[in-house]
Design an enzyme around this catalytic site. Structure first.
Site, PDB file in Angstrom:
ATOM      1  N   GLY A   1      31.762  26.285  53.348  1.00  0.00           N
ATOM      2  CA  GLY A   1      32.485  27.260  54.143  1.00  0.00           C
ATOM      3  C   GLY A   1      32.472  26.564  55.729  1.00  0.00           C
ATOM      4  O   GLY A   1      31.447  26.408  56.287  1.00  0.00           O
ATOM      5  N   SER A   2      33.721  26.238  56.096  1.00  0.00           N
ATOM      6  CA  SER A   2      33.668  25.451  57.334  1.00  0.00           C
ATOM      7  C   SER A   2      35.174  25.422  57.814  1.00  0.00           C
ATOM      8  O   SER A   2      35.962  26.310  57.663  1.00  0.00           O
ATOM      9  CB  SER A   2      33.147  23.919  57.006  1.00  0.00           C
ATOM     10  OG  SER A   2      34.008  23.602  55.743  1.00  0.00           O
TER      11      SER A   2
END
Length: 231
Positions: A189-190
């Site tokens: 998640g980024s």
């Protein structure tokens, strides 16, 4: 038809994936032994882990000057910003397009343009939510500068998020990348920032869903904003 249906659900996996999938599967087996409902939850998480590390084939659009998105996800920010100094892109603001990747997006990153990597720079930092504007300056990040044959340079920055704890860049300075070619992955998640050259406006809008290596982000020299374009 059977092969096509199978290909819809079964995707190639990035080389970072098998070890994590194996860990999730082993834990799931133990959970099944302890209590079946826990095993079912573990199985669901194992399937998610496989899905997270998927590395599907992408069809990159052909066309002179096209810039494609380097990440799956949603456009979270479009704004002028000074590029990180380590990219060597100067201190004048450039248009920055940020693509936020949730834990359900494919996290394999792809080159927005074809060219030579002239800079690769890692910077440690915090792990704030990648959706925040200040994540570009304060979070752990890894930046690349890609120089095209005509000398035009584009900055791409991998940014760790609230859950992400690992940025992997698979290319070094001097490497040659093709448009849509893989260059790294971020767990779990980024966000990716793209710094467009001066005089180039994005062809995307806030909230738009993106497909890495396929969605056209911009076209070099086209300064017409997405909101004003009629295709």
């Amino acid at each position: 038809m059977g092969v096509s249906l199978l290909g819809t659900f079964v995707k190639p996996v990035h080389r970072e994936g098998p070890k994590f999938i194996a860990i999730f599967a082993a834990v799931t087996l133990v959970l099944f032994i302890l209590w079946e409902p826990l095993g079912v939850i573990g199985l669901a998480l194992t399937i998610w882990c496989y899905y997270f590390f998927r590395d599907p084939v992408r069809v990159t659009p052909m066309g002179e000057g096209l810039i494609v998105t380097p990440a799956d996800g949603v456009v979270s920010l479009i704004e002028p910003a000074v590029p990180p100094s380590e990219l060597g892109l100067g201190d004048a603001p450039l248009t920055r397009v940020s693509v936020f990747m949730s834990v359900f997006n494919c996290h394999v990153n792809r080159a927005p343009v074809a060219g030579t990597v002239t800079a690769v720079a890692y910077r440690p930092g915090k792990f704030l939510s990648a959706e925040l504007d200040k994540a570009s300056e304060e979070n752990e990040r890894n930046g690349l500068t890609i120089e095209m044959e005509d000398g035009t340079r584009i900055g791409v920055v991998q940014i760790a998020g609230l859950v992400a704890r690992r940025i992997l860049c698979e290319v070094d300075q001097g490497a040659r990348l093709e448009r849509g070619g893989r260059f790294g992955i971020i767990r779990f998640g980024s966000r990716l920032d793209v710094y467009l050259p001066e005089g180039t406006a994005p062809r995307v809008s806030l909230g738009q869903s993106m497909i890495s290596g396929e969605t056209v982000l911009a076209k070099l020299g086209d300064a017409t904003p997405a909101t004003s374009r009629i295709d």
